[in-house]
Design a protein around this motif. Sequence first.
Motif, PDB file in Angstrom:
ATOM      1  N   UNK A  28       0.840  -1.202   0.000  1.00 42.64           N
ATOM      2  CA  UNK A  28       0.000   0.000   0.000  1.00 42.64           C
ATOM      3  C   UNK A  28       0.873   1.249   0.000  1.00 42.64           C
ATOM      4  N   UNK A  29       2.006   1.197   0.689  1.00 42.65           N
ATOM      5  CA  UNK A  29       2.938   2.328   0.733  1.00 42.65           C
ATOM      6  C   UNK A  29       3.479   2.631  -0.663  1.00 42.65           C
ATOM      7  N   UNK A  30       3.802   1.595  -1.407  1.00 43.61           N
ATOM      8  CA  UNK A  30       4.338   1.776  -2.761  1.00 43.61           C
ATOM      9  C   UNK A  30       3.332   2.497  -3.654  1.00 43.61           C
ATOM     10  N   UNK A  31       2.054   2.219  -3.470  1.00 41.69           N
ATOM     11  CA  UNK A  31       1.015   2.803  -4.326  1.00 41.69           C
ATOM     12  C   UNK A  31       0.551   4.180  -3.873  1.00 41.69           C
TER      13      UNK A  31
ATOM     14  N   UNK B 214      -3.335   4.643   8.871  1.00 41.40           N
ATOM     15  CA  UNK B 214      -4.547   4.465   8.075  1.00 41.40           C
ATOM     16  C   UNK B 214      -4.305   4.485   6.575  1.00 41.40           C
ATOM     17  N   UNK B 215      -3.302   5.243   6.142  1.00 38.59           N
ATOM     18  CA  UNK B 215      -3.023   5.331   4.707  1.00 38.59           C
ATOM     19  C   UNK B 215      -2.482   4.024   4.131  1.00 38.59           C
ATOM     20  N   UNK B 216      -1.902   3.173   4.979  1.00 34.68           N
ATOM     21  CA  UNK B 216      -1.406   1.875   4.500  1.00 34.68           C
ATOM     22  C   UNK B 216      -2.273   0.742   5.054  1.00 34.68           C
ATOM     23  N   UNK B 217      -3.524   1.075   5.304  1.00 33.57           N
ATOM     24  CA  UNK B 217      -4.541   0.115   5.745  1.00 33.57           C
ATOM     25  C   UNK B 217      -4.227  -0.484   7.126  1.00 33.57           C
ATOM     26  N   UNK B 218      -3.639   0.329   7.975  1.00 34.46           N
ATOM     27  CA  UNK B 218      -3.374  -0.067   9.352  1.00 34.46           C
ATOM     28  C   UNK B 218      -4.306   0.684  10.288  1.00 34.46           C
TER      29      UNK B 218
END
Length: 150
Positions: free
Chosen positions: A77-80, A107-111
């Motif tokens: 998710x971080x890569x995108x 939250x930005x990396x689905x955590x």
Amino acid sequence: MGKTIHPYEDLSFRSYVKEELSKKKKTDEIGEDEFYEVLQKKNLEIYDMLLAKHRDSIYSKRPNSTTLDMLIKGRDAFINLKTEDQIKITLEILKLFCTTREAIDLGLIKGKSTAGVTTLGKKISNLDNCILIYQSITGVFEKRINLLKI
């Protein structure tokens, strides 16, 4: 007088950009897309370095191991993410290495949006020992109360 370097400048990033761009001719200009591509590569490198530090160093002994799982699962998710959001996440991850009780937002990396805080359970009945210690400011006088016997 020479150029003053701000202490917070990332010199390794500057040298990385310089090396990548030195392959171009002097007449060529770097495009905005190419700059963001180099920046995203460097952001991922920093993310991986922080992940390794969290996984393989003394920080791996922290009681909150769910944060490490979120960082491992959130790498794709971080890569995108957009470059600005990658920087926000990197700054949030850096808070893990501080001694404050400040929660981090992954939250930005689905955590979790409140990750990284170690909390104590409220249930003390299943503990072997739970003592409340009142101590004078000098440390000379002390009063101990066993909370399991109250």
